[in-house]
Write an enzyme that holds these catalytic residues in place. Structure first.
Site, PDB file in Angstrom:
ATOM      1  CD  GLU A  97      -3.160   0.640   0.343  1.00  0.00           C
ATOM      2  OE1 GLU A  97      -2.628   1.532  -0.347  1.00  0.00           O
ATOM      3  OE2 GLU A  97      -4.389   0.573   0.520  1.00  0.00           O
ATOM      4  CG  ASP A  98      -1.155   4.605  -1.505  1.00  0.00           C
ATOM      5  OD1 ASP A  98      -1.771   3.962  -0.622  1.00  0.00           O
ATOM      6  OD2 ASP A  98      -1.744   5.275  -2.369  1.00  0.00           O
ATOM      7  CG  ASP A 101      -6.089   8.549   6.176  1.00  0.00           C
ATOM      8  OD1 ASP A 101      -5.411   9.193   6.992  1.00  0.00           O
ATOM      9  OD2 ASP A 101      -7.138   8.997   5.669  1.00  0.00           O
ATOM     10  CG  PHE A 151      -4.018  15.324   1.617  1.00  0.00           C
ATOM     11  CD1 PHE A 151      -4.924  14.284   1.775  1.00  0.00           C
ATOM     12  CD2 PHE A 151      -3.578  15.632   0.339  1.00  0.00           C
ATOM     13  CE1 PHE A 151      -5.395  13.576   0.679  1.00  0.00           C
ATOM     14  CE2 PHE A 151      -4.040  14.925  -0.769  1.00  0.00           C
ATOM     15  CZ  PHE A 151      -4.949  13.896  -0.586  1.00  0.00           C
ATOM     16  NE  ARG A 164      -2.865   8.667  -9.259  1.00  0.00           N
ATOM     17  CZ  ARG A 164      -3.547   8.221  -8.200  1.00  0.00           C
ATOM     18  NH1 ARG A 164      -2.919   7.789  -7.144  1.00  0.00           N
ATOM     19  NH2 ARG A 164      -4.867   8.225  -8.209  1.00  0.00           N
TER      20      ARG A 164
END
Ligand code: IMP
Ligand code: MG
Length: 174
Positions: A97-98, A101, A151, A164
């Site tokens: 996963e990036d 959260d 964020f 990205r």
């Protein structure tokens, strides 16, 4: 007005850490092979770099999921937009996963994947925002960096599909 992005994690910091993670995974799975499952789209950049640093045999597959509900509040109900190409039975799986959260997406996804009877399932994430977690059943096995509740964009992570392709992790300055 031009958007300014401040660097939180440089390309070099990311490269070095991903190299360490690859070495750790190669040690932990010595004598075996690993099946990396990339969660599209954000996880792609991290998965490619991580796979390059793993020295045991690697296979890869991709999955695309989205959560029901609006864009900002993840509901935890996940729709599979693109499923894996191959079954997981008997495989040593690492979900890549990036960022984690709230953890809602992954909590659901891990249940779905475990039902497919892999030999094992572990979780690798480039970034973790533990302050934001709302579930207690997501255990991260390999973490790149723990970051504050900000964020972030870059290295696969987007803001409305932009940024990205940044080679670093940055924070958008208001
Ligand atoms: P959650 O863990 O279910 O809340 O959802 C995690 C997903 O939200 C990630 O895979 C990202 O796609 C997105 N996300 C969470 N935090 C950020 C961020 O700081 N920047 C960009 N995307 C984020
Ligand atoms: Mg994601």
């Amino acid at each position: 007005m031009e958007t300014k992005i401040s660097v939180l994690l440089s390309e070099e910091e990311l490269d070095n850490r991903i190299r360490e993670m690859g070495e750790e995974i190669s040690r932990d799975y010595a004598g075996k092979s690993v099946h990396l499952i990339c969660v599209l789209k954000g996880g792609t950049f991290f998965m490619c770099e991580l796979a390059k640093r793993i020295t045991i045999p690697v296979s890869i597959d991709f999955m695309s999921v989205s959560s029901y509900g609006d864009e900002t509040v993840s509901s935890g109900i996940v729709r599979i937009n693109k499923d894996l190409d191959k079954p997981l039975e008997g495989k040593d799986v690492i979900v890549v996963e990036d960022i984690i959260d709230t953890g809602r997406t992954l909590s659901y996804l891990l249940k779905v994947l475990r039902d497919r009877k892999p030999a094992s399932v572990k979780l690798a994430t480039m970034l973790d925002k533990p302050d934001r977690r709302v579930v207690d059943d997501v255990n991260v096995d390999y973490t790149g960096f723990v970051i504050p509740d900000k964020f972030v964009v870059g290295y696969g992570l987007d803001y409305a599909e932009r940024y990205r392709n940044l080679p670093y992790i940055g924070v958008i300055e208001e």
